[in-house]
Design an enzyme around this catalytic site. Structure first.
Site, PDB file in Angstrom:
ATOM      1  N   ASP A 129       0.736  -1.291  -0.143  1.00 12.94           N
ATOM      2  CA  ASP A 129      -0.139   0.058  -0.197  1.00 12.94           C
ATOM      3  C   ASP A 129       0.954   0.984  -0.255  1.00 12.94           C
ATOM      4  OD1 ASP A 129      -2.234  -1.646  -0.069  1.00 12.94           O
ATOM      5  OD2 ASP A 129      -2.569  -1.505   2.229  1.00 12.94           O
TER       6      ASP A 129
ATOM      7  N   ASP B  77     -13.397  -2.767  -1.907  1.00 10.86           N
ATOM      8  CA  ASP B  77     -13.908  -3.038  -0.249  1.00 10.86           C
ATOM      9  C   ASP B  77     -14.752  -3.103   0.174  1.00 10.86           C
ATOM     10  OD1 ASP B  77     -10.796  -2.353  -0.334  1.00 10.86           O
ATOM     11  OD2 ASP B  77     -11.339   0.090  -0.389  1.00 10.86           O
TER      12      ASP B  77
END
Length: 176
Positions: A27, A146
């Site tokens: 990330d 998500d």
């Protein structure tokens, strides 16, 4: 005959056995690898190129690179960093974050990505999945999702988990 039977048994076993793969995810925020929970309380985890090299040398099967701030900052993924990571590894490389068009996908592929990961842009414009798939092949497109369990239902979120959508998780996965 006994030798052939063993060969057939072995083939059957390998077809039904699911392969386990190690795919670390970097990330990225502000050019650095970060770690947190639900994109909150981020802490620095190191330089992306160094971590990518480490994972590739340690036997990772593939690497995922997500520029987690690109969508919220309304910008494309950091191409120079994608180029640096791609040059440092010899494993398949999937890149996502800020991919809003075929042009964005082409830029990532031209700079070393093997696959493109779509999330928010696919929710807003599902046709983008088909467009990139037609241009580069469906093996080149990965859909990231998500989701959170809210009021007894799995809901899909976009923009790094900050915006709830009207999509139910399993319906969206089927559509995508």
């Amino acid at each position: 005959m006994k030798g052939k039977f063993k060969q057939i048994q072995s083939l059957k076993y390998s077809v039904t056995m699911l392969a386990k793969r190690i795919i670390p995810c970097l990330d990225i925020k502000d050019g650095r690898t970060v770690k947190g929970v639900h994109f909150m309380n981020l802490r620095d985890a190191g330089h992306p190129v160094e971590l990518a090299s480490y994972y590739a040398q340690s036997g990772a099967d593939e690497l995922l690179f997500l520029d987690i701030a690109a969508t919220n900052e309304n910008r494309s993924t950091l191409l120079s960093l994608v180029r640096e990571v791609a040059a440092a590894i010899n494993i398949p490389f999937t890149v996502g974050g800020g991919v809003r068009s075929i042009k964005d996908a082409a830029s990532l592929l031209d700079n070393g990505a093997d696959k493109i990961s779509l999330n928010s842009s696919a929710i807003v414009n599902p046709v983008l999945i088909d467009e990139i798939s037609k241009m580069y092949g469906n093996q080149c497109v990965v859909i990231a999702v998500d989701a959170a369990f809210i009021l007894n239902e799995w809901k899909v979120f976009r923009n790094g988990g900050t915006i709830e959508t009207d999509k139910e998780l399993f319906d969206w996965v089927k559509e995508a």
